[in-house]
Design a protein around this motif. Structure first.
Motif, PDB file in Angstrom:
ATOM      1  N   ALA A 175      44.014  57.745  42.852  1.00 15.78           N
ATOM      2  CA  ALA A 175      43.728  56.801  44.070  1.00 15.78           C
ATOM      3  C   ALA A 175      44.310  56.664  44.878  1.00 15.78           C
TER       4      ALA A 175
ATOM      5  N   ALA B 166      35.551  45.918  43.707  1.00 15.44           N
ATOM      6  CA  ALA B 166      36.648  45.764  44.919  1.00 15.44           C
ATOM      7  C   ALA B 166      37.861  47.418  44.986  1.00 15.44           C
TER       8      ALA B 166
ATOM      9  N   ARG C  51      39.123  52.842  44.741  1.00 16.10           N
ATOM     10  CA  ARG C  51      40.599  53.164  44.570  1.00 16.10           C
ATOM     11  C   ARG C  51      41.976  52.514  43.886  1.00 16.10           C
ATOM     12  N   THR C  52      41.012  51.108  44.263  1.00 18.18           N
ATOM     13  CA  THR C  52      41.528  50.123  43.363  1.00 18.18           C
ATOM     14  C   THR C  52      41.130  49.940  41.732  1.00 18.18           C
TER      15      THR C  52
ATOM     16  N   VAL D 128      43.599  52.741  39.922  1.00 18.24           N
ATOM     17  CA  VAL D 128      44.883  51.943  39.638  1.00 18.24           C
ATOM     18  C   VAL D 128      44.901  51.032  38.421  1.00 18.24           C
ATOM     19  N   TYR D 129      43.771  49.750  38.257  1.00 23.46           N
ATOM     20  CA  TYR D 129      43.875  49.883  37.069  1.00 23.46           C
ATOM     21  C   TYR D 129      43.513  49.795  35.530  1.00 23.46           C
TER      22      TYR D 129
END
Length: 525
Positions: free
Chosen positions: A303, A371, A374-375, A378-379
């Motif tokens: 990400a 969102a 990349r977000t 990450v999540y």
């Protein structure tokens, strides 16, 4: 102790099947690329291209459970041969119609579904025969070798398809896929599989499917592995689903995406090579949890990186972590399941695996849409790492029990007046125990654990009752749907169950008294 990665290759049938499977999987990946390219050539829009993927994956949801049941009821060798010939016929029809110019988008979808249906119906059985080919100690290494084989095919197949389609047309990829099946057919045809002797009546497809769900439900260790796999797959799906978007953002060429997939496959090969040394040093739980954490970290790293040169090493790391997880989990499920229900339990495993993967792909795609890619990664990476806390409630075992049959029960006799209809039922079985003085509490704990085995192996209702007039007398009861099903129960007890029964016997003063009762219909027999 874990065996060497190459140890299973000493078994000729496994070695030959592995080589044949490499060729077959290369043909399958060429088929997938050819189908997508042909759909575009036929003027199919994005929706038709997407439906091609749906046609490939939908059979796994529709056929997993009946396929697993069939794999335990019929001869597994014959089932594999049948499905291989089915796929040959469907792929040959696809090639002929394409060469003749009769192909249409909807016909392509139907034939893609038919080919995938053959693979979906074969998949549980294919996995179930692995413990028949190699020893229990070699199963993890054999699973890792299968992972290497699959990732090599995934790297080679699409590249070969691209070259072949450019030189000879899309139909050539379909013809190659037709030929690729014959190696597996030849090896399986020559396999002298031992004939399995049955003393109990054969199961029906519906009954076998119900038995599979009941077995998983009442087997805490297997249920824990299946649930953990589903949760990990939900989060891990993000890196597969969003990788094309990541690749496009750093390199607009399809070559970049192919490079990242190739790095992931290379990492899987490397991970398989280090799997045996890792297992020799650490527990199954430690190796799997470490692999899951590394996969999560790799997802987060992907990400945050914006260059192909820096993404590639983390895809290698992710591939190594992935093969560590999936190889050990797959081998564990195979090792924890007795032969009579193995294909069915693997079908449940595949269903959860595929379902969680599909659900996770859709969910993380929706998060990315809202969102950002990349977000979402990450999540998903944080979620992947967070799944290791499941070890607190569903720790993976280091060794598995002896699941060879242990049929020591006396076969019940049916008197002439009752009749000989095996489908009569329900059947009520009662076992009367006389508990030794001062052992009531220990007996009750042991009998409740033993009751789970009754439910797992065929009973649909179970209970333990204490006599109100004679405190040391207990009566265990369980109900089975038919006399045939109860006869099958006699074949399902394993040596792993012996310890539970022996422990139970230490709390009783004399041998239990067993009675079998069949529901009285009111009709003359």
């Amino acid at each position: 102790m874990a065996s060497s990665l190459w140890q299973p290759l000493r078994v000729p049938i496994f070695r030959n099947l592995l080589v044949a499977d490499v060729v077959s999987d290369i043909g399958t990946f060429m088929q997938s690329v050819g189908a997508a390219w042909l759909m575009l050539s036929l003027g199919g829009g994005p929706i038709y291209v997407a439906l091609t993927q749906t046609a490939s994956s939908l059979p796994y949801f529709l056929l997993a459970l009946p396929a697993g049941s069939a794999g335990d009821i019929v001869d597994r060798r014959k089932l594999v041969l049948f499905t291989e010939w089915w796929m040959v016929a469907a792929t040959l029809l696809l090639a002929v119609l394409t060469i003749a110019g009769f192909m249409s988008p909807w016909l392509l979808l139907v034939l893609t579904f038919a080919i995938s249906a053959g693979d979906a119906f074969e998949s549980p059985t294919w996995r179930a025969i692995l413990p028949e080919l190699v020893s229990k100690s070699d199963l993890e290494a054999a699973s890792a070798l299968n992972g290497i084989e699959f990732n090599l095919a995934r790297a080679i197949g699409p590249a070969l398809a691209g070259v072949l389609i450019a030189v000879a047309g899309v139909a050539a990829a379909f013809v190659v896929n037709v030929v690729s099946f014959f190696g597996v057919i030849l090896v399986v045809s020559r396999w002298k599989r031992p004939v399995r002797k049955r003393t109990a009546p054969a199961e029906t497809l519906t009954g076998a499917t119900v038995d599979a769900l009941r077995y998983v439900r009442h087997s805490p260790a297997i249920l824990g592995v299946v649930v953990r796999t589903g949760i990990v797959m939900f989060f891990a799906a993000a890196i597969f689903a969003l990788l094309p978007s990541v690749s496009r953002s750093v390199n607009h060429s399809a070559v970049g995406y192919g490079l990242l997939l190739g790095c992931f496959g290379a990492g899987a090969v490397a991970g398989a090579l280090i799997l045996a040394p890792a297992r020799a040093r650490w527990s199954t739980e430690m190796v799997v949890s470490t692999g899951v954490v590394i996969l999560g970290l790799a997802t987060i790293a992907v990400a945050g990186l914006h260059r192909l040169s820096t993404l590639a090493p983390f895809m290698v790391i992710g591939g190594a972590a992935w093969i560590t997880f999936i190889s050990l989990i797959s081998a564990l499920v195979q090792n924890m399941t007795p032969d009579w229900v193995r294909a069915r339990v693997l079908a449940v495993f595949i269903l959860v695996y595929q379902g969680s993967f599909a659900l996770g792909s859709a969910a993380w795609g929706a998060v990315a849409q809202r969102a950002g890619v990349r977000t979402a990664l990450v999540y998903a990476g944080i979620g992947t790492m967070g799944t290791v806390v499941l070890a607190l409630v569903a720790k993976l075992p280091d060794s598995t029990a002896d699941l060879s049959p242990w049929n020591h029960w006396r076969m019940p006799v049916v008197v002439k007046e009752i009749g000989s209809d095996l489908q009569r039922g329900p059947v009520l079985v009662t076992i009367e125990y006389t508990v030794a003085p001062g052992k009531a509490a220990e007996f009750e704990q042991a009998i409740h654990e033993y009751g789970r085995m009754r439910l797992r192996d065929g009973a649909y209702r179970w209970g333990i009752y204490r006599d109100t007039e004679t405190a040391e007398r207990y009566v265990e009861i369980f109900l089975v749907h038919s006399w045939a099903e109860h006869l099958r129960q006699h074949e399902r007890q394993t040596n792993a169950d012996r310890a539970g029964e022996q422990r139970l016997c230490t709390f009783v003063a004399k041998d239990p008294e067993v009675r079998h009762l069949i529901y009285a219909t009111g009709e003359e027999t």
